[in-house]
Write an enzyme that holds these catalytic residues in place. Structure first.
Site, mmCIF file in Angstrom:
data_model
loop_
_atom_site.group_PDB
_atom_site.id
_atom_site.type_symbol
_atom_site.label_atom_id
_atom_site.label_comp_id
_atom_site.label_asym_id
_atom_site.label_seq_id
_atom_site.Cartn_x
_atom_site.Cartn_y
_atom_site.Cartn_z
ATOM 1 C CB CYS A 9 -7.334 -25.305 6.750
ATOM 2 S SG CYS A 9 -7.762 -25.374 8.498
ATOM 3 C CG ASP A 27 -4.836 6.785 -0.825
ATOM 4 O OD1 ASP A 27 -3.824 6.375 -0.212
ATOM 5 O OD2 ASP A 27 -5.945 6.249 -0.711
ATOM 6 C CG ASP A 83 -0.262 -0.021 2.510
ATOM 7 O OD1 ASP A 83 0.973 0.100 2.538
ATOM 8 O OD2 ASP A 83 -0.941 -0.128 3.544
ATOM 9 C CB SER A 84 0.210 4.686 -0.848
ATOM 10 O OG SER A 84 -0.791 5.115 0.070
ATOM 11 N N GLY A 85 1.107 3.710 2.216
ATOM 12 C CA GLY A 85 1.422 4.320 3.514
ATOM 13 C C GLY A 85 0.377 5.341 3.921
ATOM 14 N N GLY A 86 -0.375 5.824 2.946
ATOM 15 C CA GLY A 86 -1.339 6.882 3.241
ATOM 16 C C GLY A 86 -2.345 6.489 4.305
ATOM 17 C CG PHE A 87 -5.699 3.100 5.528
ATOM 18 C CD1 PHE A 87 -6.979 3.587 5.293
ATOM 19 C CD2 PHE A 87 -5.524 2.212 6.581
ATOM 20 C CE1 PHE A 87 -8.050 3.193 6.084
ATOM 21 C CE2 PHE A 87 -6.588 1.810 7.373
ATOM 22 C CZ PHE A 87 -7.850 2.302 7.119
ATOM 23 C CG ASP A 90 -6.043 -5.375 1.532
ATOM 24 O OD1 ASP A 90 -6.669 -4.559 0.838
ATOM 25 O OD2 ASP A 90 -5.590 -5.097 2.659
ATOM 26 C CG HIS A 142 -10.015 -22.271 10.152
ATOM 27 N ND1 HIS A 142 -10.584 -23.299 9.438
ATOM 28 C CD2 HIS A 142 -10.994 -21.358 10.357
ATOM 29 C CE1 HIS A 142 -11.861 -23.028 9.237
ATOM 30 N NE2 HIS A 142 -12.139 -21.857 9.783
ATOM 31 C CB CYS A 165 -10.319 -28.214 9.551
ATOM 32 S SG CYS A 165 -11.010 -26.633 10.113
ATOM 33 N N GLY A 220 -11.511 4.271 0.587
ATOM 34 C CA GLY A 220 -12.466 5.109 1.299
ATOM 35 C C GLY A 220 -13.828 4.498 1.518
ATOM 36 C CD GLN A 245 -9.686 7.478 -1.018
ATOM 37 O OE1 GLN A 245 -10.790 7.432 -0.461
ATOM 38 N NE2 GLN A 245 -8.684 6.652 -0.682
ATOM 39 C CB CYS A 275 -12.431 -25.984 6.740
ATOM 40 S SG CYS A 275 -10.848 -25.152 6.499
#
Lengths: 374, 374
Positions: free
Chosen positions: B309, B149, B95-99, B269, B338, B312, B219, B192, B307
């Site tokens: 996994c 952003d 990511d950009s770091g903005g968030f 994500d 899981h 499980c 956003g 945005q 499941c």
């Protein structure tokens, strides 16, 4: 048929170090062996598949005291036993609960019958007798069980140790009488006697007279100076029967492990590798390393160039340092893998050295790198 | 040649859901895809081998803000890039770091130039501009980078969102101008505009005019009611170019993932699966389960019978409950495995459903078990 058949393959002439095999219900275990500890039915941070594939471990230890308090003996029995509960189909040794009753809980009363104590979890009143310890270990279904003993604290007076050791022998007798399914679970006796050689001698004689399939040395590596540890170890181990496995409890530093093997010990266990790992400490061929130290910040080399573990093959010191600085779980995982593999691998190398009649030279070369001066 | 080639294999007629492949420097990624988050260069509690073998993940996300603060961009560059630093040879999106600058740190000043803020780690004064974000992401060497952003908080006024969105577009232009090695790292623009459809429309138009190889919707999923989320998602996603991947940021609950795919989104994500795992919560086909709940104490069944996994297949609810009650690391590990596998597998099943023109029926059947009433 008995649960345990012990085979001594070789005794190194120069040293008395032994090479052997424990034939147990969940497979063979080559000795000398280091047994990782899974206190609460888990070797901390590790899956059981990792204990096999990454660590190459054939036997682990679990703690009766902890499992008795949580989740409880009956629950594990209902789960189909400890092996099934924790998803481990190799061997398990359970301790008796005695050591933790005396060291972790608040003792209320020790009587001939047993120990009244308060749980370290919720303070509730509990009681454990030798028979209770056997009952719990029978529920757990471990391959090797330990007799319920008192590990006298260090230092203790002669009289305290003598009384405690004599009671431990009487308790061992009750354990042996209670424990029935000797074809599935082998019960070991524990030698006590503190730092007093005459008490050790009596303890060995009386415990061996009860005829257990294996014997542990308890009550050393409990805070005494190293010379005292070595004196009692070297005095006691050779008194034990040659045809039975000898288990030194609670030992896990490389130098103590080497000394144990050189004194004719076959089995050791310790929480050290995983506890050190959680604190950011690595045991390497070049001594201990604190991974939180700033010197590792930009060190893109491996943790231990002489180690074959997953961590050393895949990760740099800089990355492990970053994980610890960032309080990431993976840091404790990677060091647990390394430290456990280091000690299990050390014992593999020790076995190879005994095969080659080379243990003293191996020890010298190990210490040359490890930086041990003692 | 560009770092990213996106191939749309199919668009489901009834729904507009898309089946595609991201051709990236570290291998192909089938879409729709859920991307697990490795905030501090580690998907919490997981090794990268486990991310491949147990989770079947082909792309993970990492956070520029966190890595910028610790261990620092240059250190990771010196390590040979983020892939090498964390031992992951598949794709990484940063990511950009903005968030995080806006949500985790204490903002001191937002100017046209960038953002002055205080580190959440040690309170030290830091500055990040669009160019800084590009520089850091270039150092990290991620396969997909995000433009710097501002994600306006919810709720915000129309004027705040408008100004913020317009600045984000100017910042996106500067990011595109700064970022040179487009053959190795694909830079996505971020749309945005908050909860305002006219601002969303302008943001899409202006961002797409800059011609990025992919576009994210930022956003939303920031605390607004679900109806608002759905309104803006369904309004915005179809405005984006059909031949470019569409990435909805920060979405990770099964129902939000399904709605995203149904709106034509290709990538999502979220930290949810590992965060829930550390709190003892499991996402299952039959809804969420709190493993600390006493009802699991003696439940020797599997976590989720549907499941596939590792957890499980190998462990019972009783054991996982015991691990959490005992505060054992393995508990968080088993639930992380899981939860991550659950979401990655959900998207595998979603892709299969799109192939079979069956997504709406799949969704109904999923909700029937999952217990979703909305």
């Amino acid at each position: 048929m008995e649960a345990l058949k012990f085979e001594v393959k070789k005794v190194e002439k120069d040293t008395g170090a032994r090479l052997g095999v424990l034939h147990l219900p969940h497979g063979d275990v080559e000795t000398p062996v280091f047994m990782p500890v899974g206190t609460q039915a888990t070797v901390k941070s590790m899956t059981t598949d990792e204990m096999k594939e990454m660590i190459n471990s054939y036997i682990i230890l679990s703690n009766t005291y902890h499992l008795f308090l949580r989740p409880g003996a009956e629950l594990i029995k209902n789960a189909g036993g400890l092996h099934k509960f924790m998803n481990w189909d190799r061997n398990i040794l359970t301790d008796s609960g005695g050591f933790q009753v005396f060291s972790l809980s608040k003792i209320r009363k020790i009587t001939e019958d047993g120990v009244e104590f308060r749980s370290h979890i919720d303070g509730s009143k509990k009681f454990m007798s030798p028979e209770d310890s056997m009952y719990v270990q029978n529920c757990l279904g471990s391959d090797i069980m330990m007799a319920f003993d008192e590990c006298a604290p260090y230092p203790s007076t002669y009289d305290y140790v003598k009384n405690s050791m004599e009671r431990t022998i009487r308790w061992a007798k009750r354990c042996k009488e209670y424990h029935k399914n000797t074809d599935k679970q082998a019960l070991f006796g524990i030698v006590q006697g503190g730092m007093f050689e005459d008490l050790r001698k009596i303890s060995v004689k009386e415990t061996v007279a009860l005829d257990f399939p294996g014997y542990a040395i308890g009550g050393i590596s409990v805070g005494e100076p190293k010379e005292e540890f070595l004196r009692i170890l070297r005095y006691t181990a050779p008194l034990l029967p040659e045809d039975k496995p000898r288990y030194l409890m609670g030992v896990g530093t490389p130098d103590y492990l080497l000394e144990a093997v050189l004194s004719g010990v076959d089995m050791c266990d310790c929480v050290l590798p995983t506890r050190m790992a959680r604190n950011g400490s690595a045991i390497t061929h070049y001594g201990r390393i604190n991974m939180l130290n700033a010197c590792h910040t930009e060190d893109f080399t491996t943790l231990d160039p002489d180690c074959d573990c997953y961590t050393c093959k895949n990760y740099t010191r800089a990355y492990i340092h970053h994980l610890f600085k960032s309080k990431e779980i993976l840091g404790a995982r990677l060091l647990s893998i390394h430290n456990l593999r280091f000690l299990v691998n050390l014992m593999e190398n020790v076995r190879q050295a005994i095969k080659e009649d080379n243990l003293l030279k191996f020890k010298d070369e190990f210490y040359k790198k490890y930086g041990y001066l003692g």
